[in-house]
Motif scaffolding. Structure first.
Motif, PDB file in Angstrom:
ATOM      1  N   THR A  94       1.170  -1.471   0.159  1.00  0.00           N
ATOM      2  CA  THR A  94      -0.186  -0.017   0.509  1.00  0.00           C
ATOM      3  C   THR A  94       0.642   1.101   0.176  1.00  0.00           C
ATOM      4  N   ILE A  95       0.168   2.263  -0.455  1.00  0.00           N
ATOM      5  CA  ILE A  95       1.440   3.951  -0.249  1.00  0.00           C
ATOM      6  C   ILE A  95       1.476   3.889   1.180  1.00  0.00           C
ATOM      7  N   SER A  96       1.052   3.532   2.306  1.00  0.00           N
ATOM      8  CA  SER A  96       1.466   4.004   3.640  1.00  0.00           C
ATOM      9  C   SER A  96       2.429   2.671   3.541  1.00  0.00           C
ATOM     10  N   GLU A  97       2.655   2.051   3.116  1.00  0.00           N
ATOM     11  CA  GLU A  97       3.787   1.105   3.822  1.00  0.00           C
ATOM     12  C   GLU A  97       4.988   1.613   2.475  1.00  0.00           C
ATOM     13  N   TYR A  98       4.524   1.911   1.234  1.00  0.00           N
ATOM     14  CA  TYR A  98       5.804   2.169   0.757  1.00  0.00           C
ATOM     15  C   TYR A  98       6.319   3.721   1.172  1.00  0.00           C
ATOM     16  N   PHE A  99       5.814   4.322   2.136  1.00  0.00           N
ATOM     17  CA  PHE A  99       6.316   5.633   3.445  1.00  0.00           C
ATOM     18  C   PHE A  99       7.049   5.264   4.003  1.00  0.00           C
TER      19      PHE A  99
ATOM     20  N   SER B 155       4.917  15.673  -7.923  1.00  0.00           N
ATOM     21  CA  SER B 155       5.010  14.292  -8.627  1.00  0.00           C
ATOM     22  C   SER B 155       5.427  13.723  -9.191  1.00  0.00           C
ATOM     23  N   GLY B 156       6.849  13.189  -9.185  1.00  0.00           N
ATOM     24  CA  GLY B 156       8.250  12.143  -8.822  1.00  0.00           C
ATOM     25  C   GLY B 156       7.935  11.169  -7.199  1.00  0.00           C
ATOM     26  N   VAL B 157       7.250  12.114  -6.421  1.00  0.00           N
ATOM     27  CA  VAL B 157       7.402  11.099  -4.879  1.00  0.00           C
ATOM     28  C   VAL B 157       6.121  10.672  -4.922  1.00  0.00           C
ATOM     29  N   PHE B 158       4.832  11.111  -4.844  1.00  0.00           N
ATOM     30  CA  PHE B 158       3.877  10.574  -5.239  1.00  0.00           C
ATOM     31  C   PHE B 158       3.515   9.421  -6.485  1.00  0.00           C
ATOM     32  N   GLY B 159       3.837   9.933  -7.765  1.00  0.00           N
ATOM     33  CA  GLY B 159       4.129   9.171  -8.455  1.00  0.00           C
ATOM     34  C   GLY B 159       4.872   7.462  -8.886  1.00  0.00           C
ATOM     35  N   THR B 160       5.911   7.544  -8.000  1.00  0.00           N
ATOM     36  CA  THR B 160       6.670   6.707  -7.200  1.00  0.00           C
ATOM     37  C   THR B 160       6.233   5.622  -6.617  1.00  0.00           C
ATOM     38  N   ALA B 161       5.219   6.254  -5.708  1.00  0.00           N
ATOM     39  CA  ALA B 161       4.707   6.050  -4.299  1.00  0.00           C
ATOM     40  C   ALA B 161       2.962   4.744  -5.291  1.00  0.00           C
ATOM     41  N   ILE B 162       2.526   5.650  -5.452  1.00  0.00           N
ATOM     42  CA  ILE B 162       1.445   4.996  -6.609  1.00  0.00           C
ATOM     43  C   ILE B 162       2.384   3.618  -7.917  1.00  0.00           C
ATOM     44  N   SER B 163       3.129   4.443  -8.531  1.00  0.00           N
ATOM     45  CA  SER B 163       3.304   3.074  -8.908  1.00  0.00           C
ATOM     46  C   SER B 163       3.733   1.852  -7.602  1.00  0.00           C
TER      47      SER B 163
ATOM     48  N   LEU C  41       1.986  -1.131 -13.491  1.00  0.00           N
ATOM     49  CA  LEU C  41       2.017   0.463 -13.282  1.00  0.00           C
ATOM     50  C   LEU C  41       3.356   0.543 -13.967  1.00  0.00           C
ATOM     51  N   SER C  42       3.714   1.519 -14.878  1.00  0.00           N
ATOM     52  CA  SER C  42       4.955   1.862 -15.429  1.00  0.00           C
ATOM     53  C   SER C  42       4.757   3.582 -14.438  1.00  0.00           C
TER      54      SER C  42
ATOM     55  N   LEU D  62       1.149  11.677 -14.640  1.00  0.00           N
ATOM     56  CA  LEU D  62      -0.920  11.819 -14.462  1.00  0.00           C
ATOM     57  C   LEU D  62      -0.550  12.826 -13.753  1.00  0.00           C
ATOM     58  N   VAL D  63       0.292  12.154 -12.597  1.00  0.00           N
ATOM     59  CA  VAL D  63       0.267  12.984 -10.769  1.00  0.00           C
ATOM     60  C   VAL D  63       0.689  14.177 -11.539  1.00  0.00           C
ATOM     61  N   ALA D  64       0.699  14.593 -12.557  1.00  0.00           N
ATOM     62  CA  ALA D  64       1.664  16.138 -12.582  1.00  0.00           C
ATOM     63  C   ALA D  64       0.807  16.645 -13.424  1.00  0.00           C
ATOM     64  N   ALA D  65       0.254  15.671 -14.157  1.00  0.00           N
ATOM     65  CA  ALA D  65      -1.609  16.284 -14.601  1.00  0.00           C
ATOM     66  C   ALA D  65      -2.677  16.557 -13.863  1.00  0.00           C
ATOM     67  N   VAL D  66      -2.767  16.353 -12.740  1.00  0.00           N
ATOM     68  CA  VAL D  66      -3.432  16.587 -11.846  1.00  0.00           C
ATOM     69  C   VAL D  66      -3.083  17.165 -10.827  1.00  0.00           C
ATOM     70  N   PHE D  67      -2.085  17.682 -10.887  1.00  0.00           N
ATOM     71  CA  PHE D  67      -1.357  19.584 -10.063  1.00  0.00           C
ATOM     72  C   PHE D  67      -2.253  20.778 -11.029  1.00  0.00           C
ATOM     73  N   VAL D  68      -2.410  20.267 -12.899  1.00  0.00           N
ATOM     74  CA  VAL D  68      -2.109  21.083 -13.255  1.00  0.00           C
ATOM     75  C   VAL D  68      -3.764  21.210 -13.145  1.00  0.00           C
ATOM     76  N   ALA D  69      -4.530  20.241 -13.121  1.00  0.00           N
ATOM     77  CA  ALA D  69      -6.207  20.546 -13.675  1.00  0.00           C
ATOM     78  C   ALA D  69      -6.223  21.209 -12.215  1.00  0.00           C
ATOM     79  N   PHE D  70      -5.841  20.519 -10.942  1.00  0.00           N
ATOM     80  CA  PHE D  70      -6.589  21.284  -9.791  1.00  0.00           C
ATOM     81  C   PHE D  70      -5.654  22.851  -9.681  1.00  0.00           C
ATOM     82  N   SER D  71      -4.585  23.554 -10.237  1.00  0.00           N
ATOM     83  CA  SER D  71      -4.473  24.691 -10.316  1.00  0.00           C
ATOM     84  C   SER D  71      -5.286  25.942 -11.307  1.00  0.00           C
TER      85      SER D  71
END
Length: 374
Positions: free
Chosen positions: A2-7, A244-252, A258-259, A266-275
């Motif tokens: 999981t993402i929590s285990e990853y961190f 984006s790099g950190v969370f993208g790596t965590a999700i992958s 998942l590459s 895609l995580v960077a795109a979420v930042f763009v959409a939110f902004s």
């Protein structure tokens, strides 16, 4: 995982720590340098350079016969710089526009690179396997030496950025004025472009040729929505890129098959959409709120002027039965009357309204402003 285990494993697992640090540093440097590409309206430059780097990787392998990362990235850097100077040459020496030159270089170099990769893969050499990872990236192949290289390049980039900050800023916003001050604009422009090419080449192993331009532009595009100040934009772009790099790596890492590169983008795109939606100055949400407020203000002023017109045609500024007329005024008058009363511009009593002295003065000022504008 999981993402929590990853961190939880991030600071104890060597592989996870190396990959995460590498993607974070890559995102930061891409965000910083991507800000210059966005503000210089050279968004397609990243796409063209990343594709132009592909034949350099293939030629470097053909010459050396090894998949040494440093050698392959050196070949990519040389090829990317050649592509960049081709673009500059076509735009300065011919009548071609920059988008045409970018498209030509992108398609020509990428086609040549794919041809070389196809040729290499058909050779009876087992060592050629894995070169296609540069198309889509493979962050799992990052090792400590790659991360050290990224950190070194980022440090040099920061040093040069601070050293030539005034020159970069002047060239970015007023190239003609920069020339009149005696600065070597050609050298400054080449310096910026060189570091952009360098950042793109560093990201090929992680994100790949296809998606590298998004990694360069997305954090900068998101940061641009939040500020009008260059220094803050560069800082925000670096933060967005690193996260984006950190969370993208965590999700992958938390999901199978998942590459990492596409997930980071895609995580960077979420930042763009939110902004694009929530930034206070340029966000669609706040822009719509301001539009509604301006429309309400306009309706308010129209109603006040309408009342002023009625008041000017009578000896007394108090007129019964006007509410019935005004309630049909563009369908918004009931709320507008309440707002006018709240502002102290009118008084309403027993189905009668009257302009107050404050409202009469306000309406007269609006009327005079309209006359001045006409």
């Amino acid at each position: 995982m999981t993402i929590s285990e990853y961190f939880e494993l991030l600071f104890t697992d060597y592989t996870l720590g190396t990959i995460t640090l590498g993607t974070a540093v890559l995102g930061a440097i891409c965000g910083m340098l991507g800000s210059f590409a966005v503000l210089r309206k050279q968004s397609l430059l990243g796409d063209a350079i990343s594709h132009a780097a592909l034949p350099g990787i293939a030629i470097a392998f053909l010459i050396t016969g090894t998949k040494d990362t440093n050698i392959l990235l050196l070949g990519a850097l040389i090829s990317g710089l050649i592509g960049t100077f081709w673009i500059r040459g076509m735009t300065h020496k011919t009548h071609l526009k920059s988008d045409t030159a970018l498209g030509l270089v992108l398609s020509l170099f990428f086609g040549f690179g794919m041809l070389l990769l196809t040729f290499i893969q058909k050779q009876p050499n087992a060592n050629q396997a894995g070169l296609d990872k540069y198309l889509f990236g493979q962050a799992a192949t990052l090792v400590k030496s790659d991360v050290i290289l990224m950190i070194t390049v980022t440090s040099i980039c920061l040093f040069v950025l601070l050293l030539f900050w005034k020159e970069f800023k002047l060239l970015l916003f007023d190239a003609d004025y920069t020339k009149t001050l005696g600065f070597n604009t050609k050298f400054i422009d080449i310096l910026i472009t060189f570091f952009i090419v360098l950042a793109i080449v560093l990201g090929l192993q992680t994100v790949g040729v296809i998606l590298m331009s998004a990694m360069l532009l997305a954090p900068a595009a998101a940061a641009r929505q939040w500020t009008n100040k260059l220094s803050i934009m560069i800082f925000l772009a670096a933060i967005f890129g690193a996260f984006s790099g950190v969370f993208g790596t965590a999700i992958s890492a938390s999901q199978n098959n998942l590459s990492t590169g596409p997930v980071i983008v895609l995580v960077a795109a979420v930042f763009v959409a939110f902004s694009f939606v929530f930034s206070p100055s340029r966000g669609l949400l706040f822009r719509h709120i301001r539009f509604l407020k301006n429309r309400r203000d306009l309706e308010l002023k129209k109603t006040l002027q309408f009342m002023y017109g009625i008041a000017k045609t009578h000896e007394n500024i108090s007129h019964p039965h006007a509410i019935r007329i005004l309630n049909n005024f563009h369908g918004f008058t009931r709320k507008t009357l309440q707002k006018l009363e709240h502002n102290g511009w009118i008084e309403i009593s027993n189905q009668q309204w009257s302009l107050t002295n404050k409202g009469f003065v306000e309406a007269e000022n609006l009327y005079n402003q309209l006359l001045e504008n006409d």
